[in-house]
Structure formats: C-alpha cells, structure tokens
Design a protein around this motif. Structure first.
Motif, PDB file in Angstrom:
ATOM      1  N   LEU A 229       0.808  -0.954  -0.046  1.00  0.00           N
ATOM      2  CA  LEU A 229       0.090  -0.046  -0.026  1.00  0.00           C
ATOM      3  C   LEU A 229       0.960   1.289   0.146  1.00  0.00           C
ATOM      4  CD1 LEU A 229      -3.097   0.230   0.159  1.00  0.00           C
ATOM      5  CD2 LEU A 229      -2.552   1.107   2.890  1.00  0.00           C
ATOM      6  N   VAL A 230       1.987   0.671   0.595  1.00  0.00           N
ATOM      7  CA  VAL A 230       2.639   2.525   0.881  1.00  0.00           C
ATOM      8  C   VAL A 230       3.276   2.444  -0.290  1.00  0.00           C
ATOM      9  CG1 VAL A 230       4.470   3.119   1.822  1.00  0.00           C
ATOM     10  CG2 VAL A 230       2.747   2.279   3.789  1.00  0.00           C
ATOM     11  N   LEU A 231       3.810   1.213  -1.067  1.00  0.00           N
ATOM     12  CA  LEU A 231       4.705   1.727  -1.967  1.00  0.00           C
ATOM     13  C   LEU A 231       4.283   1.942  -3.222  1.00  0.00           C
ATOM     14  CD1 LEU A 231       7.346   0.716  -2.662  1.00  0.00           C
ATOM     15  CD2 LEU A 231       6.971  -1.473  -3.943  1.00  0.00           C
ATOM     16  N   SER A 232       2.514   1.731  -3.612  1.00  0.00           N
ATOM     17  CA  SER A 232       1.804   1.835  -3.762  1.00  0.00           C
ATOM     18  C   SER A 232       1.839   3.819  -4.223  1.00  0.00           C
ATOM     19  CB  SER A 232       0.586   1.738  -4.130  1.00  0.00           C
ATOM     20  OG  SER A 232       0.512  -0.169  -4.288  1.00  0.00           O
ATOM     21  N   LEU A 233       1.339   3.657  -3.133  1.00  0.00           N
ATOM     22  CA  LEU A 233       0.983   5.111  -2.788  1.00  0.00           C
ATOM     23  C   LEU A 233       2.213   6.854  -2.911  1.00  0.00           C
ATOM     24  CD1 LEU A 233      -0.912   7.527  -1.022  1.00  0.00           C
ATOM     25  CD2 LEU A 233       0.534   7.492   0.956  1.00  0.00           C
ATOM     26  N   GLN A 234       3.383   5.900  -2.891  1.00  0.00           N
ATOM     27  CA  GLN A 234       4.772   6.439  -2.636  1.00  0.00           C
ATOM     28  C   GLN A 234       4.582   7.139  -4.267  1.00  0.00           C
ATOM     29  OE1 GLN A 234       7.324   3.980  -0.960  1.00  0.00           O
ATOM     30  NE2 GLN A 234       7.742   5.923   0.243  1.00  0.00           N
ATOM     31  N   PHE A 235       4.492   5.642  -5.284  1.00  0.00           N
ATOM     32  CA  PHE A 235       4.869   5.532  -6.934  1.00  0.00           C
ATOM     33  C   PHE A 235       3.835   6.475  -7.315  1.00  0.00           C
ATOM     34  CE2 PHE A 235       8.223   3.124  -8.853  1.00  0.00           C
ATOM     35  CZ  PHE A 235       7.960   2.198  -7.528  1.00  0.00           C
TER      36      PHE A 235
ATOM     37  N   PHE B 225       0.732  22.719  -9.556  1.00  0.00           N
ATOM     38  CA  PHE B 225       2.322  23.660  -8.492  1.00  0.00           C
ATOM     39  C   PHE B 225       2.154  23.390  -7.045  1.00  0.00           C
ATOM     40  CE2 PHE B 225       3.864  26.538 -12.435  1.00  0.00           C
ATOM     41  CZ  PHE B 225       4.446  25.249 -12.963  1.00  0.00           C
ATOM     42  N   ILE B 226       1.046  23.961  -6.854  1.00  0.00           N
ATOM     43  CA  ILE B 226       0.967  23.857  -5.367  1.00  0.00           C
ATOM     44  C   ILE B 226       0.740  21.775  -4.711  1.00  0.00           C
ATOM     45  CG2 ILE B 226      -1.142  24.525  -2.759  1.00  0.00           C
ATOM     46  CD1 ILE B 226      -1.166  26.918  -3.849  1.00  0.00           C
ATOM     47  N   ILE B 227      -0.559  21.500  -6.286  1.00  0.00           N
ATOM     48  CA  ILE B 227       0.325  19.901  -5.305  1.00  0.00           C
ATOM     49  C   ILE B 227       1.020  19.409  -5.574  1.00  0.00           C
ATOM     50  CG2 ILE B 227      -1.408  17.465  -6.209  1.00  0.00           C
ATOM     51  CD1 ILE B 227      -3.576  19.753  -6.963  1.00  0.00           C
ATOM     52  N   GLN B 228       1.813  19.914  -6.711  1.00  0.00           N
ATOM     53  CA  GLN B 228       3.175  19.281  -6.845  1.00  0.00           C
ATOM     54  C   GLN B 228       3.678  19.277  -5.324  1.00  0.00           C
ATOM     55  OE1 GLN B 228       5.613  20.714 -10.248  1.00  0.00           O
ATOM     56  NE2 GLN B 228       6.854  18.269  -9.883  1.00  0.00           N
ATOM     57  N   ASP B 229       4.101  20.619  -5.232  1.00  0.00           N
ATOM     58  CA  ASP B 229       5.165  20.391  -3.886  1.00  0.00           C
ATOM     59  C   ASP B 229       4.633  19.794  -2.503  1.00  0.00           C
ATOM     60  OD1 ASP B 229       6.572  22.375  -5.412  1.00  0.00           O
ATOM     61  OD2 ASP B 229       5.640  24.158  -4.705  1.00  0.00           O
ATOM     62  N   ILE B 230       3.523  19.427  -2.454  1.00  0.00           N
ATOM     63  CA  ILE B 230       2.653  19.058  -1.116  1.00  0.00           C
ATOM     64  C   ILE B 230       2.994  16.830  -1.687  1.00  0.00           C
ATOM     65  CG2 ILE B 230       0.575  18.923  -0.280  1.00  0.00           C
ATOM     66  CD1 ILE B 230      -0.535  21.091  -0.776  1.00  0.00           C
ATOM     67  N   THR B 231       2.608  17.255  -2.767  1.00  0.00           N
ATOM     68  CA  THR B 231       3.374  16.138  -2.972  1.00  0.00           C
ATOM     69  C   THR B 231       4.930  15.147  -2.390  1.00  0.00           C
ATOM     70  OG1 THR B 231       1.718  16.048  -4.920  1.00  0.00           O
ATOM     71  CG2 THR B 231       3.246  14.178  -5.342  1.00  0.00           C
ATOM     72  N   ILE B 232       5.963  16.132  -2.531  1.00  0.00           N
ATOM     73  CA  ILE B 232       7.321  16.315  -2.479  1.00  0.00           C
ATOM     74  C   ILE B 232       7.414  15.936  -0.719  1.00  0.00           C
ATOM     75  CG2 ILE B 232       9.161  17.199  -2.674  1.00  0.00           C
ATOM     76  CD1 ILE B 232       8.596  18.819  -5.262  1.00  0.00           C
ATOM     77  N   LEU B 233       6.592  16.900  -1.356  1.00  0.00           N
ATOM     78  CA  LEU B 233       6.300  16.910   1.302  1.00  0.00           C
ATOM     79  C   LEU B 233       6.122  15.249   1.883  1.00  0.00           C
ATOM     80  CD1 LEU B 233       7.550  19.311   3.131  1.00  0.00           C
ATOM     81  CD2 LEU B 233       5.225  19.745   3.603  1.00  0.00           C
ATOM     82  N   PHE B 234       5.170  15.253   1.101  1.00  0.00           N
ATOM     83  CA  PHE B 234       4.135  14.142   1.590  1.00  0.00           C
ATOM     84  C   PHE B 234       5.567  12.347   1.139  1.00  0.00           C
ATOM     85  CE2 PHE B 234      -0.596  13.899   1.957  1.00  0.00           C
ATOM     86  CZ  PHE B 234      -0.260  14.956   2.582  1.00  0.00           C
ATOM     87  N   ASN B 235       5.606  12.764   0.650  1.00  0.00           N
ATOM     88  CA  ASN B 235       6.675  11.853  -0.034  1.00  0.00           C
ATOM     89  C   ASN B 235       8.228  11.362   1.021  1.00  0.00           C
ATOM     90  OD1 ASN B 235       5.801   9.691  -2.205  1.00  0.00           O
ATOM     91  ND2 ASN B 235       6.832  11.339  -3.742  1.00  0.00           N
ATOM     92  N   VAL B 236       8.324  13.072   1.298  1.00  0.00           N
ATOM     93  CA  VAL B 236       9.783  12.938   2.121  1.00  0.00           C
ATOM     94  C   VAL B 236       8.690  12.554   3.392  1.00  0.00           C
ATOM     95  CG1 VAL B 236      10.835  14.432   3.615  1.00  0.00           C
ATOM     96  CG2 VAL B 236      10.711  14.964   0.791  1.00  0.00           C
ATOM     97  N   ILE B 237       7.348  12.565   3.469  1.00  0.00           N
ATOM     98  CA  ILE B 237       7.158  13.320   5.254  1.00  0.00           C
ATOM     99  C   ILE B 237       7.560  10.825   4.957  1.00  0.00           C
ATOM    100  CG2 ILE B 237       5.372  12.328   6.573  1.00  0.00           C
ATOM    101  CD1 ILE B 237       4.998  15.266   5.526  1.00  0.00           C
TER     102      ILE B 237
ATOM    103  N   PHE C  91      10.553   9.253   5.763  1.00  0.00           N
ATOM    104  CA  PHE C  91      10.903   9.203   6.921  1.00  0.00           C
ATOM    105  C   PHE C  91      10.021   8.334   7.958  1.00  0.00           C
ATOM    106  CE2 PHE C  91      13.166  12.985   5.892  1.00  0.00           C
ATOM    107  CZ  PHE C  91      14.468  12.752   6.308  1.00  0.00           C
ATOM    108  N   LEU C  92       9.054   8.182   7.623  1.00  0.00           N
ATOM    109  CA  LEU C  92       8.249   7.515   8.541  1.00  0.00           C
ATOM    110  C   LEU C  92       8.537   6.328   7.920  1.00  0.00           C
ATOM    111  CD1 LEU C  92       4.423   8.501   8.098  1.00  0.00           C
ATOM    112  CD2 LEU C  92       5.999   8.525  10.198  1.00  0.00           C
ATOM    113  N   MET C  93       9.024   5.824   7.065  1.00  0.00           N
ATOM    114  CA  MET C  93       9.378   3.494   7.181  1.00  0.00           C
ATOM    115  C   MET C  93      10.498   3.809   7.642  1.00  0.00           C
ATOM    116  SD  MET C  93       8.794   3.882   2.847  1.00  0.00           S
ATOM    117  CE  MET C  93       8.706   1.754   2.653  1.00  0.00           C
ATOM    118  N   PHE C  94      11.695   4.929   7.199  1.00  0.00           N
ATOM    119  CA  PHE C  94      12.763   4.823   8.008  1.00  0.00           C
ATOM    120  C   PHE C  94      12.260   4.774   9.645  1.00  0.00           C
ATOM    121  CE2 PHE C  94      14.840   8.507   5.334  1.00  0.00           C
ATOM    122  CZ  PHE C  94      15.865   7.408   4.243  1.00  0.00           C
ATOM    123  N   PHE C  95      11.232   5.545  10.342  1.00  0.00           N
ATOM    124  CA  PHE C  95      11.809   5.094  11.604  1.00  0.00           C
ATOM    125  C   PHE C  95      10.322   3.917  11.857  1.00  0.00           C
ATOM    126  CE2 PHE C  95       9.930   9.918  11.849  1.00  0.00           C
ATOM    127  CZ  PHE C  95      11.291  10.241  11.966  1.00  0.00           C
TER     128      PHE C  95
END
Lengths: 383, 162
Positions: B9-15, B42-54, B57-61
């Motif tokens: 599920l997470v991988l699908s969301l990331q892709f 552009f706004i959605i794209q920036d939010i998307t990048i932010l979501f991907n980073v989050i 990091f959650l996967m790291f944790f």
C-alpha cells in the motif's frame, strides 16, 4: 409380580446381548424361585451367568439406557409375547403360570452361555430379541439405536450463521485455503519490492525503444520541414510550432523514465560500482551517461522550444522572431535534436543488447548485509 | 515486522505521488491556458514532494535499525535520497514561485531568461535524480533485513555503545 416390578431398573446389568437383558428380571425372581422350591439346576443356571457376566458389564458400559427404560415400560403383554415366541422355538409345552414359567424359560435361555449344546437356540433367541426390540421401541424412542455414521453434510459457521455444506467440498475448500495461505505467507515485502523493480525494468525497456523511435521520427520530421540546406525554415516554424512544445514535453517524460531505468541498471547510488562500470565501459554505464547528456541537451532547448511554440511571423506586432535570426536560433536547435536522437538511439542499442543486465537487483537484494560493516573496515584501515 | 500488505500500500502511494510529480514536470507547460491551473498544479506538486519525504521518513522510523537507535547508520545509508529530496523541494518551490510570478498576468507570455532557464534545467535534472534515488530507497526498504535483528546490527550497536 407386583413386588418385583419396581426393582429391575436398579439391578439391570448393561450387557449388550439379548440374554443379559433377562438377567435382571431373573435376579429378583431368584428369591421367589427359592421360595417356590424350584430345582437346583434352575437356580445355578440363573445365578452363574449373572456372576460371570458381571465383569463384562463394566466393559460395555454404553449399553443403551433404553434397555432400562424398556424394562420399566415393557408391559406384561410384551413379556408374554416374548415368552410365546421363545416358547414356539424351544418349548412346545403350553404356558399357564406366569412367574414360574418365565423363570424356567430364562433358565433355559441362559443355559447356553454355559454349555455349548444348545448354541443354535441361543442364536435364534438373540435374533428374536432384537426383532422384538425393533418392533417395540421405534414408536416410543426417536434416538438412534445404531452406530453413528458420518453424513455427507456438515454445518459450517459463516457470517454468524450455520450453513450446510458438503463434506467433500469443505475438505477441498479448506485445502485450497491452506494452499492460498501458504502462498500468501511466502509472499514477503522483498518479493513485492523485487516485483516492482522488475516491473519498472520492463517499463523502462519499452520506454527505451519508444524514445529511440520517437526521437528518430522527430528529427526526420524536422529535417523534412526545414528543407534542403535549411532553405524553408519559416515553413518549419509555421508547421512545427504546434508540435514543438508537446514534443519537448514528451521527450522530457520519456527521457526521465529512460534515464532512471538506465541508472537502475548500473546502480548509480553505489558510487564505486558505478565508477567501475564507467571505467570498464559497461554498456549500461555508457547508456546512462548518454541518456543523462541527452536530458541536459533537451532541457537546454526549453527556451527555444517555447519560442517556437509562441511563433508569430516576424513582421507582426509583438513577435519574438526577427526575420534574419531564424537560422541562427534554429540551426543549433536542429543539431541538438539530431544529437539527442543519436544518443538515444545508441543508448537503446546498448541496453537492448543485454536487456537482463541489472546491477541494482544483484546488489540491492543479495549483498546488502555484507555492505554494512563498513565501520569495521574503516577501523582496520585507521589502525 | 513490516506487513506485506502495508508495504504494498505504501509503495503504491509513493509511486502514485511520484507519477503525479513526473506528470506535472513533463506536461505542466502545456497546461497553461489559465495561470490558476498551473498554480494549483504546482501547489499540489510541492505538497506531493513533502508527502513523499514524510512517508520515507515514516518508513525509516519503522525499521528495526532505527528503533535500535542506529539513526546515523540509516541516514548514512540513505543520505543521497534525503539530500536530493530536500534539494528538489527547494528547487521546485523556487522555480514555481519564479514562473508564476512572471506568468500570473499573462500565462502565454514568453518569460524565459537565462536565470530562469538555468533554474529550470537544474530543477528538472535534480527531479530525475530524485526519482531514481527515491524509487530505489522505497524499493530497498522492502528488504526484510531492515526489520529484524542480525549479526551486523549487533556489531554496529556494540561499536556505538563502546
């Protein structure tokens, strides 16, 4: 007879054979028999079997309680009929006195347990008794008398309700579920990651080919529209202006996927492996470099592409184009597009030459743990 | 231990988020009929990048390595992804602000300058590297060895404590 009746259920030995059914009845009558001065043979005959069958009763404890009940409920008529049936077989003499005759008959019946001379009679008695039971008990008791048999239907709880299901189907479905669970259990996150990685590799393989074909088609169209020695550049601008920006966007899209796929092949994230691949002129490494170069070249032409996209004849107001500058702007753009097409075509050739080559898969999922003890190596080197 | 269904599920969301990002990077220049369309994209794209980073990091944790306290080890391993994600987010926001600032009054205006062109090239190049590193990290985090105890992890832990 009246004093005897309440006692049989208490003393009833639960021996399964028909003969033992009679024993409890004979027991209470033993006292009477003593009183009624029966001959010694009869007494011994009654007494001995009850003693010899005592241990047997403990083994066969599940002798139906129906028999007890039957004893309770059996009407005197049934006894008489029983004696009559027996009497027909073994004792032709007519019976008039109930108690004495019954005892006598039971003595006769129990006797074969001791002696083997009247075995035939015993067998017949058993058959008669079972038949009698069958005829008498069926209307009274609904509980099954035979051995329990597995039926083909079973009841399975589904959605908080019991539903009938065929036993064979249920066995099959449970086997299938177990197999499915086994397969599902064996499907780990690593398998998911591997399948995604391989899936992307396949997509990349298609993209390489499509990009090569598209780039070649693009440059052919440009050269055809530009004419011999770029003589009809205004025609190129007129015709190509609607295509310029979509073509640029599609080129970036395909180049991105192709570059990422090519990086996957050499595992660019591991610098040492990537450098070694470049130095040994690994086809994947060369292709990666070519794709990246093509990407840079393509991006550098974004401004020109937008200028072509917004093309209006030079004489018009607000035009971005000056009539003499057309060749100066377009010639490098055409050459760069040609170079991109060449780079992309050669990269596709290199990668499709060995489509299964993938260093990422080899290193990422197989040699990961060995990579970690880097601090060990560093410590050894420093010491 | 990471569940296969959760990971899928997470991988699908990331892709999915990466696909949207790639789509906007590729075709946003075509969708400039009105400046607000590009702005929303552009706004959605920036939010998307932010979501991907989050998410990463959650996967790291969620890894055993992180929970064992070896954060540095994990960040050292995936520093390329972290740095590129941050750089890409910064470059994207910068480029979006610059472009929208020029195109807000007239979306079909020729806005390119050498500076904007340079920023555009860098943003798009870093985007490709970001896609590669992010995809690699997301796929790599599916390795069960990140979620269980092992000999090398114990050695690392012993070294950190000593």
């Amino acid at each position: 007879m009246e004093g005897v009746r309440p006692r049989p259920p208490r003393i009833l030995p639960p021996v399964p054979s028909g003969n033992q059914d009679e024993i409890p009845l004979s027991r209470p009558k033993k006292k009477k028999a003593k009183k009624s001065s029966l001959d010694g043979v009869g007494q011994v005959a009654v007494h001995q079997p009850s003693e010899s069958y005592e241990p047997l009763t403990s083994e066969v404890q599940d002798v139906p309680p129906q028999k007890k009940r039957r004893k309770k409920k059996v009407p005197p008529e049934s006894e008489t009929s029983f004696t009559e049936q027996n009497g027909n077989d073994m004792d032709p003499s007519p019976a008039e006195e109930t108690v004495t005759r019954k005892q006598w008959k039971r003595v006769k019946k129990t006797r074969p347990a001791e002696g083997s001379s009247e075995l035939v009679v015993e067998d017949e008695d058993i058959i008669e008794d079972e038949q009698l039971k069958g005829t008498e008990q069926h209307p009274v008791f609904s509980a099954p008398t035979g051995i329990s048999q597995p039926i083909s239907k079973v009841f399975v709880e589904k959605n908080r309700r019991f539903q009938a299901a065929d036993r064979k189907d249920l066995i099959k479905t449970t086997e299938n579920v177990e197999m499915f669970m086994d397969i599902k259990a064996s499907w780990t996150t690593k398998d998911v990651a591997l399948s995604v990685h391989r899936g992307f590799r396949v997509i990349g393989l298609f993209t390489h080919g499509f990009l090569a074909g598209y780039a070649v088609w693009n440059i052919i169209v440009i050269y055809i529209l530009a004419g011999n020695q770029f003589s009809t550049l205004s025609n190129l601008l007129q015709q190509y202006k609607t295509l310029a920006y979509p073509a640029q966007c599609l080129l970036y899209f395909l180049l991105t996927i192709s570059t990422v796929s090519a990086f996957d092949r050499i595992d660019l994230a591991k610098a040492t492996v990537a450098v070694r691949s470049f130095l040994t002129l690994d086809p994947a490494a060369i292709a990666s470099f070519m794709y990246f170069a093509a990407l840079v070249l393509s991006l550098s032409q974004q401004m020109t592409s937008d200028r072509i996209n917004l093309y209006t004849p030079p004489l018009e107001n607000g035009s971005l184009w000056i009539s003499d500058e057309e060749k100066e702007i377009l010639q490098p753009w055409i050459v760069i597009n040609l170079v991109i097409a060449l780079l992309v075509g050669i990269s596709w050739f290199f990668l499709s030459y060995r489509p299964q080559l993938d260093h990422s898969e080899e290193l990422m999922f197989n040699g990961e743990v060995e990579e970690y003890p880097l601090p060990d190596k560093e410590a050894k080197l420093s010491s | 231990m990471l569940q296969t269904s959760n990971y899928s599920l997470v991988l699908s969301l990331q892709f999915l988020l990466l696909s949207y990002d790639l789509f906007v990077n590729s075709f946003s220049e075509l969708l400039r009929m009105a400046p607000v369309i590009q702005l929303v994209l552009f706004i959605i794209q920036d939010i998307t990048i932010l979501f991907n980073v989050i998410i990463i990091f959650l996967m790291f944790f969620n890894t055993f390595v992180f929970q064992a306290g070896l954060v540095n080890l994990l960040f050292h391993k995936f520093k390329g992804t972290i740095v590129l994600s941050a750089a890409y987010l910064a470059l994207s926001i910068s480029f979006h602000i610059w472009v929208m600032n020029h195109r807000w009054k007239n979306s079909n205006q020729f806005v390119w300058t050498n500076g904007l062109q340079t920023l555009f090239v860098f943003q798009r190049l870093v985007a490709v590297l970001y896609y590669y590193f992010y995809k690699r990290t997301a796929v790599h985090l599916g390795d069960p060895r990140f979620y269980q105890d092992s000999l090398w992890l114990r050695k690392e832990f012993a070294q950190v404590r000593s």
